[in-house]
Each structure stands twice: as structure tokens, then as C-alpha cells.
Write a protein that holds these residues in place. Sequence first.
Motif, PDB file in Angstrom:
ATOM      1  N   ALA A 132      -7.540   0.726   6.227  1.00 11.59           N
ATOM      2  CA  ALA A 132      -8.806   0.025   6.051  1.00 11.59           C
ATOM      3  C   ALA A 132      -9.573   0.039   7.362  1.00 11.59           C
ATOM      4  O   ALA A 132      -8.986   0.169   8.442  1.00 11.59           O
ATOM      5  N   ARG A 133     -10.886  -0.094   7.265  1.00 15.58           N
ATOM      6  CA  ARG A 133     -11.689  -0.259   8.476  1.00 15.58           C
ATOM      7  C   ARG A 133     -11.295  -1.573   9.141  1.00 15.58           C
ATOM      8  O   ARG A 133     -10.913  -2.522   8.458  1.00 15.58           O
ATOM      9  N   PRO A 134     -11.401  -1.645  10.447  1.00 19.96           N
ATOM     10  CA  PRO A 134     -11.058  -2.891  11.138  1.00 19.96           C
ATOM     11  C   PRO A 134     -11.875  -4.069  10.589  1.00 19.96           C
ATOM     12  O   PRO A 134     -13.086  -3.972  10.411  1.00 19.96           O
TER      13      PRO A 134
ATOM     14  N   LEU B 294       1.446  -1.009  -5.177  1.00 15.89           N
ATOM     15  CA  LEU B 294       0.629  -1.047  -3.971  1.00 15.89           C
ATOM     16  C   LEU B 294       1.414  -1.771  -2.894  1.00 15.89           C
ATOM     17  O   LEU B 294       1.880  -2.888  -3.099  1.00 15.89           O
ATOM     18  N   PHE B 295       1.580  -1.113  -1.742  1.00 16.49           N
ATOM     19  CA  PHE B 295       2.250  -1.707  -0.591  1.00 16.49           C
ATOM     20  C   PHE B 295       1.215  -1.902   0.497  1.00 16.49           C
ATOM     21  O   PHE B 295       0.402  -1.010   0.760  1.00 16.49           O
ATOM     22  N   VAL B 296       1.242  -3.068   1.145  1.00 14.31           N
ATOM     23  CA  VAL B 296       0.277  -3.382   2.190  1.00 14.31           C
ATOM     24  C   VAL B 296       1.032  -3.844   3.432  1.00 14.31           C
ATOM     25  O   VAL B 296       1.909  -4.703   3.350  1.00 14.31           O
ATOM     26  N   GLN B 297       0.679  -3.238   4.566  1.00 16.43           N
ATOM     27  CA  GLN B 297       1.231  -3.679   5.840  1.00 16.43           C
ATOM     28  C   GLN B 297       0.116  -3.586   6.865  1.00 16.43           C
ATOM     29  O   GLN B 297      -0.260  -2.484   7.291  1.00 16.43           O
ATOM     30  N   GLY B 298      -0.433  -4.726   7.237  1.00 15.16           N
ATOM     31  CA  GLY B 298      -1.558  -4.747   8.175  1.00 15.16           C
ATOM     32  C   GLY B 298      -2.766  -4.064   7.565  1.00 15.16           C
ATOM     33  O   GLY B 298      -3.235  -4.459   6.509  1.00 15.16           O
ATOM     34  N   ASN B 299      -3.244  -3.010   8.222  1.00 17.33           N
ATOM     35  CA  ASN B 299      -4.384  -2.288   7.667  1.00 17.33           C
ATOM     36  C   ASN B 299      -3.961  -1.015   6.940  1.00 17.33           C
ATOM     37  O   ASN B 299      -4.783  -0.232   6.512  1.00 17.33           O
ATOM     38  N   ARG B 300      -2.641  -0.806   6.777  1.00 15.88           N
ATOM     39  CA  ARG B 300      -2.101   0.378   6.090  1.00 15.88           C
ATOM     40  C   ARG B 300      -1.819   0.031   4.628  1.00 15.88           C
ATOM     41  O   ARG B 300      -1.145  -0.945   4.341  1.00 15.88           O
ATOM     42  N   PHE B 301      -2.359   0.809   3.716  1.00 22.32           N
ATOM     43  CA  PHE B 301      -2.183   0.631   2.276  1.00 22.32           C
ATOM     44  C   PHE B 301      -1.505   1.875   1.719  1.00 22.32           C
ATOM     45  O   PHE B 301      -1.881   2.990   2.066  1.00 22.32           O
ATOM     46  N   THR B 302      -0.541   1.677   0.839  1.00 19.15           N
ATOM     47  CA  THR B 302       0.155   2.792   0.209  1.00 19.15           C
ATOM     48  C   THR B 302       0.210   2.534  -1.292  1.00 19.15           C
ATOM     49  O   THR B 302       0.699   1.489  -1.723  1.00 19.15           O
ATOM     50  N   ARG B 303      -0.321   3.467  -2.062  1.00 18.80           N
ATOM     51  CA  ARG B 303      -0.321   3.373  -3.534  1.00 18.80           C
ATOM     52  C   ARG B 303       0.634   4.438  -4.048  1.00 18.80           C
ATOM     53  O   ARG B 303       0.577   5.591  -3.633  1.00 18.80           O
ATOM     54  N   VAL B 304       1.561   4.035  -4.950  1.00 18.21           N
ATOM     55  CA  VAL B 304       2.577   4.948  -5.471  1.00 18.21           C
ATOM     56  C   VAL B 304       2.547   4.925  -6.998  1.00 18.21           C
ATOM     57  O   VAL B 304       2.454   3.858  -7.601  1.00 18.21           O
ATOM     58  N   TRP B 305       2.614   6.113  -7.586  1.00 18.31           N
ATOM     59  CA  TRP B 305       2.738   6.278  -9.035  1.00 18.31           C
ATOM     60  C   TRP B 305       4.008   7.058  -9.315  1.00 18.31           C
ATOM     61  O   TRP B 305       4.398   7.904  -8.540  1.00 18.31           O
ATOM     62  N   GLU B 306       4.618   6.788 -10.457  1.00 18.56           N
ATOM     63  CA  GLU B 306       5.782   7.558 -10.885  1.00 18.56           C
ATOM     64  C   GLU B 306       5.420   8.282 -12.171  1.00 18.56           C
ATOM     65  O   GLU B 306       4.958   7.672 -13.134  1.00 18.56           O
ATOM     66  N   PHE B 307       5.638   9.593 -12.170  1.00 21.22           N
ATOM     67  CA  PHE B 307       5.350  10.424 -13.327  1.00 21.22           C
ATOM     68  C   PHE B 307       6.666  10.866 -13.941  1.00 21.22           C
ATOM     69  O   PHE B 307       7.606  11.203 -13.225  1.00 21.22           O
ATOM     70  N   PRO B 308       6.748  10.894 -15.277  1.00 18.09           N
ATOM     71  CA  PRO B 308       7.994  11.329 -15.934  1.00 18.09           C
ATOM     72  C   PRO B 308       8.348  12.756 -15.529  1.00 18.09           C
ATOM     73  O   PRO B 308       7.470  13.569 -15.245  1.00 18.09           O
TER      74      PRO B 308
END
Length: 139
Positions: free
Chosen positions: A9-11, A41-55
Motif C-alpha cells: 500500500a502507499r504510505p 487475504l494476509f496483511v502485515q504492515g503495508n504488505r498485502f498477500t491475496r491467495v486463491w486455490e484452484f482445483p
Amino acid sequence: MLFGISFTARPGKEAELERVLHDEPASRLAAERMGASMDALFVQGNRFTRVWEFPDGQGDEAAVRARVLYAMAVPEFHAVLVRAGPLLQDPFDPEDPTTLAAFVQRHKMRPLLEVHPPPTLPAVDANGRAAFTRVAKTA
């Protein structure tokens, strides 16, 4: 197959971006449109991680990226992208699918390991307990 993107994210915009990305109905609808069975969705400070699982058997990584871009057509998810784009450190134009495709390409994560149960073994035994197979070590 797991597919994830990680971005910043932007500061000073972290809390606002987190609120935008917590639009659970839009996220679930986009995941369904992509054929994903999970969306996290994982959030740590300004770092965002989005994860999907496909069959399994749903195609290679390029096919999964195409499904992610296809989800842009979901109006609710597109609205999330419009609100989120300007809040990102490395923004994209939500009206131009090529910029989103480039964003996904730049920020995709490479899975190091995926673990799947053996296809010939049942996940549970006849009594409903987890099934395990003992493997004898050779001397």
C-alpha cells in the motif's frame, strides 16, 4: 494449485486499503468466477498477500492468470479494483485490463511447494478416522 499476489500500500493508506480489500462478498464472487475454492487475504504492515486455490487439473499458471483477469468482469469486484488501485504503491488502471495483467505478472508469487494426498489412498478410513499408510524403510 495455489496462486497468490503480494503487493504494498502507499504510505499512510494501509488501513484504507485493508478496508477496501475486506469486501468479502465481492471477493467470494470473484473467487467463484475464477473457479477458485479458497480466497485468503494476509496483511502485515503495508504488505498485502491475496491467495486463491484452484482445483487440480484446472490448467497451468497462464490459465489461472487468465481466470484472475476474467474476474474483472464481475461488477462488484471491479468496484473493489477501482477503489483499491489508487491506494497501491504500484498502481494499475482498473479500466485497462492490460495494466491489471501487468500488475498481476509483476506481483505474482511462485509457490515453492504444494502437497497433495496420494490419489490412490482415501483421506479417511471406514470409521471416519484419518487414513495413513505405513512405509517400511529398507536397511
